[in-house]
Design an enzyme around this catalytic site. Structure first.
Site, short mmCIF file in Angstrom:
data_model
loop_
_atom_site.label_atom_id
_atom_site.label_comp_id
_atom_site.label_asym_id
_atom_site.label_seq_id
_atom_site.Cartn_x
_atom_site.Cartn_y
_atom_site.Cartn_z
N GLU A 1 109.51 49.99 28.37
CA GLU A 1 109.02 48.74 28.96
C GLU A 1 107.50 48.62 28.90
OE1 GLU A 1 112.96 49.41 29.75
OE2 GLU A 1 111.44 50.70 30.67
N HIS B 1 118.43 60.09 22.91
CA HIS B 1 117.70 59.04 23.61
C HIS B 1 116.19 59.32 23.55
CE1 HIS B 1 117.03 55.78 26.40
NE2 HIS B 1 116.38 56.59 27.21
#
Length: 183
Positions: free
Chosen positions: A61, A91
């Site tokens: 983000e 990930h």
């Protein structure tokens, strides 16, 4: 080990006008983030600059927050901070690659961003890199942004164009209604 090597550090840039940066941090590992922030703040304040701070949920983000800020505010530059520690899944690779790529693309478009998102194998590596008294990667990211701002200001007044330009001596030729041409 990287902690034992010495590296050249550019002298701090000097500014004749105030400089304001936005520090965008993903505080997933709060203690590490706090150290990164402390280093970044100290570096910005050392040149007489000011800063604002926003927190986002994770490293992915951070670039989005910077892009939003660029569209809606007036910061001279940005400091991206966070920490990604390798886990058991892929990930880690996605977060590291995608956050770094997004920051780099915004930089190539002209934003002045210092990338201080740590990508490490262990917590111990992150702690050393984030510590303002050790590797001080938060301060390093702020310094990178400040140097880019200085370059941007140096070249901002340039009258020289970028990319393809028509020759100065070219003349526009227009066709009239009766088929003749005029210059």
């Amino acid at each position: 080990m990287a902690g034992t090597e010495t590296h050249y550090t550019l002298p701090r840039p000097e500014f004749d006008k105030p400089v304001k940066l936005l520090i965008v941090v993903a505080p997933y590992y709060r203690d590490i983030a706090d150290n990164l922030i402390a280093g970044a703040k100290a570096e910005i304040e050392a040149v007489g600059g000011t800063w604002d701070l926003v927190e986002v949920p994770g490293a992915l983000e951070v670039p989005t927050a910077i892009a939003i800020s660029d569209r809606k505010s007036n910061f001279d530059g940005y400091v991206a901070l966070g920490c990604v520690i390798r886990g058991e899944t892929t990930h880690y690779d996605t977060v590291c690659n995608d956050s770094s790529r997004a920051i780099q693309l915004m930089g190539l478009q002209g934003l002045c961003i210092g990338n201080g998102i740590l990508t490490v194998e262990t917590r111990a590596q992150a702690e050393v890199r984030a510590d303002p008294g050790a590797m001080n990667k938060g301060g390093g990211a702020a310094a990178a942004a400040l140097h880019l701002i200085a370059l941007s200001r140096k070249w901002g007044a340039s009258t020289k164009g970028v990319g393809f330009r028509p020759p100065v001596e070219s003349i526009q030729i227009a066709e009239t209604d009766n088929g003749s041409t005029t210059a």
